[in-house]
Design a protein around this motif. Structure first.
Motif, PDB file in Angstrom:
ATOM      1  N   CYS A   1       0.852  -1.187   0.000  1.00  0.00           N
ATOM      2  CA  CYS A   1       0.000   0.000   0.000  1.00  0.00           C
ATOM      3  C   CYS A   1       0.892   1.242   0.000  1.00  0.00           C
ATOM      4  CB  CYS A   1      -0.909   0.029   1.225  1.00  0.00           C
ATOM      5  SG  CYS A   1      -1.903  -1.466   1.461  1.00  0.00           S
ATOM      6  N   SER A   2       0.321   2.377  -0.347  1.00  0.00           N
ATOM      7  CA  SER A   2       1.134   3.589  -0.470  1.00  0.00           C
ATOM      8  C   SER A   2       1.731   4.037   0.847  1.00  0.00           C
ATOM      9  CB  SER A   2       0.313   4.718  -1.104  1.00  0.00           C
ATOM     10  OG  SER A   2      -0.892   4.947  -0.383  1.00  0.00           O
ATOM     11  N   SER A   3       1.105   3.704   1.982  1.00  0.00           N
ATOM     12  CA  SER A   3       1.655   4.102   3.276  1.00  0.00           C
ATOM     13  C   SER A   3       2.539   3.030   3.893  1.00  0.00           C
ATOM     14  CB  SER A   3       0.525   4.439   4.260  1.00  0.00           C
ATOM     15  OG  SER A   3      -0.212   3.280   4.595  1.00  0.00           O
ATOM     16  N   THR A   4       2.652   1.860   3.213  1.00  0.00           N
ATOM     17  CA  THR A   4       3.475   0.763   3.752  1.00  0.00           C
ATOM     18  C   THR A   4       4.438   0.261   2.690  1.00  0.00           C
ATOM     19  OG1 THR A   4       1.806  -0.894   3.125  1.00  0.00           O
ATOM     20  CG2 THR A   4       1.658   0.038   5.349  1.00  0.00           C
ATOM     21  N   ALA A   5       4.972   1.169   1.879  1.00  0.00           N
ATOM     22  CA  ALA A   5       5.768   0.774   0.716  1.00  0.00           C
ATOM     23  C   ALA A   5       7.037   0.023   1.089  1.00  0.00           C
ATOM     24  CB  ALA A   5       6.119   2.010  -0.116  1.00  0.00           C
ATOM     25  N   GLU A   6       7.467   0.126   2.352  1.00  0.00           N
ATOM     26  CA  GLU A   6       8.663  -0.595   2.777  1.00  0.00           C
ATOM     27  C   GLU A   6       8.367  -2.067   3.051  1.00  0.00           C
ATOM     28  OE1 GLU A   6       6.555   0.212   6.565  1.00  0.00           O
ATOM     29  OE2 GLU A   6       6.847   1.275   4.662  1.00  0.00           O
ATOM     30  N   ARG A   7       7.090  -2.445   3.057  1.00  0.00           N
ATOM     31  CA  ARG A   7       6.699  -3.836   3.276  1.00  0.00           C
ATOM     32  C   ARG A   7       6.194  -4.418   1.962  1.00  0.00           C
ATOM     33  NH1 ARG A   7       2.534  -2.494   8.146  1.00  0.00           N
ATOM     34  NH2 ARG A   7       3.760  -0.816   9.112  1.00  0.00           N
ATOM     35  N   ARG A   8       6.389  -5.716   1.794  1.00  0.00           N
ATOM     36  CA  ARG A   8       5.870  -6.402   0.623  1.00  0.00           C
ATOM     37  C   ARG A   8       5.176  -7.678   1.057  1.00  0.00           C
ATOM     38  NH1 ARG A   8       9.086  -5.298  -4.038  1.00  0.00           N
ATOM     39  NH2 ARG A   8       9.878  -3.166  -3.852  1.00  0.00           N
ATOM     40  N   THR A   9       4.195  -8.092   0.279  1.00  0.00           N
ATOM     41  CA  THR A   9       3.486  -9.336   0.554  1.00  0.00           C
ATOM     42  C   THR A   9       3.192 -10.045  -0.754  1.00  0.00           C
ATOM     43  OG1 THR A   9       1.440 -10.294   1.473  1.00  0.00           O
ATOM     44  CG2 THR A   9       1.294  -8.074   0.587  1.00  0.00           C
ATOM     45  N   THR A  10       3.041 -11.369  -0.680  1.00  0.00           N
ATOM     46  CA  THR A  10       2.620 -12.151  -1.839  1.00  0.00           C
ATOM     47  C   THR A  10       1.105 -12.258  -1.917  1.00  0.00           C
ATOM     48  OG1 THR A  10       2.908 -14.149  -0.520  1.00  0.00           O
ATOM     49  CG2 THR A  10       4.733 -13.534  -1.962  1.00  0.00           C
ATOM     50  N   ALA A  11       0.403 -11.596  -0.992  1.00  0.00           N
ATOM     51  CA  ALA A  11      -1.062 -11.596  -0.980  1.00  0.00           C
ATOM     52  C   ALA A  11      -1.581 -10.267  -1.520  1.00  0.00           C
ATOM     53  CB  ALA A  11      -1.575 -11.815   0.439  1.00  0.00           C
ATOM     54  N   TYR A  12      -2.850 -10.258  -1.926  1.00  0.00           N
ATOM     55  CA  TYR A  12      -3.487  -8.985  -2.251  1.00  0.00           C
ATOM     56  C   TYR A  12      -3.628  -8.173  -0.966  1.00  0.00           C
ATOM     57  CZ  TYR A  12      -4.898 -11.143  -6.705  1.00  0.00           C
ATOM     58  OH  TYR A  12      -4.913 -11.762  -7.930  1.00  0.00           O
ATOM     59  N   PRO A  13      -3.262  -6.903  -0.980  1.00  0.00           N
ATOM     60  CA  PRO A  13      -3.283  -6.134   0.263  1.00  0.00           C
ATOM     61  C   PRO A  13      -4.636  -5.487   0.539  1.00  0.00           C
ATOM     62  CG  PRO A  13      -2.320  -4.813  -1.473  1.00  0.00           C
ATOM     63  CD  PRO A  13      -2.645  -6.152  -2.084  1.00  0.00           C
ATOM     64  N   VAL A  14      -5.023  -5.495   1.803  1.00  0.00           N
ATOM     65  CA  VAL A  14      -6.125  -4.670   2.270  1.00  0.00           C
ATOM     66  C   VAL A  14      -5.485  -3.424   2.868  1.00  0.00           C
ATOM     67  CG1 VAL A  14      -8.084  -4.485   3.843  1.00  0.00           C
ATOM     68  CG2 VAL A  14      -7.579  -6.660   2.709  1.00  0.00           C
ATOM     69  N   CYS A  15      -5.691  -2.286   2.206  1.00  0.00           N
ATOM     70  CA  CYS A  15      -4.967  -1.063   2.549  1.00  0.00           C
ATOM     71  C   CYS A  15      -5.785  -0.169   3.474  1.00  0.00           C
ATOM     72  CB  CYS A  15      -4.630  -0.285   1.277  1.00  0.00           C
ATOM     73  SG  CYS A  15      -3.495  -1.149   0.173  1.00  0.00           S
ATOM     74  N   PRO A  16      -5.110   0.665   4.255  1.00  0.00           N
ATOM     75  CA  PRO A  16      -5.823   1.669   5.047  1.00  0.00           C
ATOM     76  C   PRO A  16      -6.643   2.592   4.151  1.00  0.00           C
ATOM     77  CG  PRO A  16      -3.524   1.502   5.739  1.00  0.00           C
ATOM     78  CD  PRO A  16      -3.660   0.701   4.477  1.00  0.00           C
ATOM     79  N   VAL A  17      -7.728   3.119   4.682  1.00  0.00           N
ATOM     80  CA  VAL A  17      -8.589   4.027   3.924  1.00  0.00           C
ATOM     81  C   VAL A  17      -7.758   5.214   3.435  1.00  0.00           C
ATOM     82  CG1 VAL A  17     -10.582   5.572   4.044  1.00  0.00           C
ATOM     83  CG2 VAL A  17     -10.655   3.338   5.175  1.00  0.00           C
ATOM     84  N   GLY A  18      -7.892   5.533   2.154  1.00  0.00           N
ATOM     85  CA  GLY A  18      -7.152   6.644   1.563  1.00  0.00           C
ATOM     86  C   GLY A  18      -5.865   6.237   0.895  1.00  0.00           C
ATOM     87  N   ASP A  19      -5.397   5.001   1.138  1.00  0.00           N
ATOM     88  CA  ASP A  19      -4.174   4.512   0.505  1.00  0.00           C
ATOM     89  C   ASP A  19      -4.443   4.021  -0.913  1.00  0.00           C
ATOM     90  OD1 ASP A  19      -2.470   4.980   2.605  1.00  0.00           O
ATOM     91  OD2 ASP A  19      -1.720   2.920   2.693  1.00  0.00           O
ATOM     92  N   ARG A  20      -3.403   4.040  -1.720  1.00  0.00           N
ATOM     93  CA  ARG A  20      -3.438   3.376  -3.014  1.00  0.00           C
ATOM     94  C   ARG A  20      -2.879   1.957  -2.881  1.00  0.00           C
ATOM     95  NH1 ARG A  20      -1.244   8.056  -7.289  1.00  0.00           N
ATOM     96  NH2 ARG A  20      -3.322   8.969  -7.678  1.00  0.00           N
TER      97      ARG A  20
END
Length: 333
Positions: free
Chosen positions: A212-231
């Protein structure tokens, strides 16, 4: 021992009852998709499916190469090729299957060369227009992302009838090598990252591309559920250690390898600019989304992948190499 067994049965019964209650109340319950750096597999309220994970629960700083790419050198070169506003899409793959149309439910998005299609050849691509403002005629492509509001649309391929999401932004960046100077990429060099058949192929080449745009330092092999307002972000870090001889190989990987965890290139390979493609999507909160995938791959996020075919003019390549080796931050176009 009998009491222990009875206790376990009671615990299972409670969990099942809780899940049924949540489903009855319309609250989504899903199990995290897993993968290095991902949260433990546990129910997450509001997650829209089994391949999704709440990014707030994904840890950072994991040691697995799939979740933390090698460090880059000080230099970077970023250029603008648009975000596929023109709707250039098809099922071709000019790297792995030139001349073949591909499966109808596996569609690619493109930026760069506007002529990339089933019948394309390196010669035809070299003379075509481009969406890149710096004149780069390379082709860059990845599976489309679709929102899936419900069901499979009767196609038998869940997710393939959903609405294609045009990225809100596409950022192309070349990064330097922390161990030394880079050499120019040769013309027609092909690059591959990820594996379109990771689900049935053992997952050895699957990479963590999602965040997600606010967690760009993390990566996952799953589809992300992002915080509201994130890309929602898809980040593709390509291999960058060239064997100095071939522009492609039988498996489309052996000629261009990943650097080690320190950033150094394996023996008998040479560092070239490392391509990072970042795709950003504006998606409504709670929406289910999937990438297009081949039969048998379940539209799994593990199968995310991307390709490039290098047709950058020599003058632009020279600017890239000079910028990276000088440790500068450059923007072109």
């Amino acid at each position: 021992m009998r009491e222990s067994a009875m206790g376990r049965r009671r615990a299972v019964a409670v969990m099942l009852a809780l899940e049924l209650l949540l489903i009855g109340l319309g609250v989504g319950v899903a199990w995290g998709a897993g993968g290095a750096g991902d949260a433990p597999r546990r129910p997450v309220a509001g997650v829209p499916g089994p391949d999704f994970v709440d990014m707030n629960a994904v840890r950072s700083g994991a040691a697995d190469p799939a979740t933390s790419p090698p460090p880059a050198g000080a230099g970077s070169y970023t250029w603008d090729c648009g975000r596929n506003e023109i709707g250039h899409r098809n099922t071709a793959n000019v790297v792995t299957a030139p001349g073949y149309p591909g499966q109808a439910h596996h569609v690619h998005d493109y930026v760069g060369n506007v002529s990339t299609a089933v019948e394309s050849t390196p010669r035809s691509l070299a003379g075509a227009p481009t969406t890149c403002r710096n004149g780069d005629r390379s082709t860059y492509y990845w599976p489309v992302l679709r929102t899936v509001p419900g069901g499979d649309g009767g196609s038998g391929h869940p997710g393939h009838d959903g609405e294609i999401q045009v990225p809100a932004a596409v950022t192309l960046t070349f990064l330097g090598n922390p161990s030394g100077n880079v050499v120019p990429m040769p013309a027609r060099l092909a690059g591959t990252v990820g594996d379109a058949v990771a689900v049935t192929n053992g997952g050895a080449h699957a990479v963590a591309t999602w965040t997600c745009s606010s967690t760009a330092e993390r990566r996952t092999t799953a589809y992300p559920v992002c915080p509201v307002g994130d890309r929602v972000l898809r980040i593709f870090d390509f291999p960058s250690c060239w064997d100095g001889r071939r522009v492609d190989s039988e498996n489309h990987r052996e000629h261009l390898l990943f650097a080690t965890r320190s950033g150094a290139c394996p023996h008998n390979t040479f560092p070239v600019p490392r391509l990072r493609m970042t795709l950003a999507y504006d998606l409504p909160p709670g929406v289910r989304f999937q990438i297009d995938a081949f039969d048998g791959q379940r539209n799994s996020p593990l199968t995310d992948h991307a390709f490039f075919l290098n047709l950058m003019p020599e003058s632009v390549t020279a600017r890239v190499v000079a910028c990276l080796n000088a440790g500068r931050t450059c923007h072109d176009g």
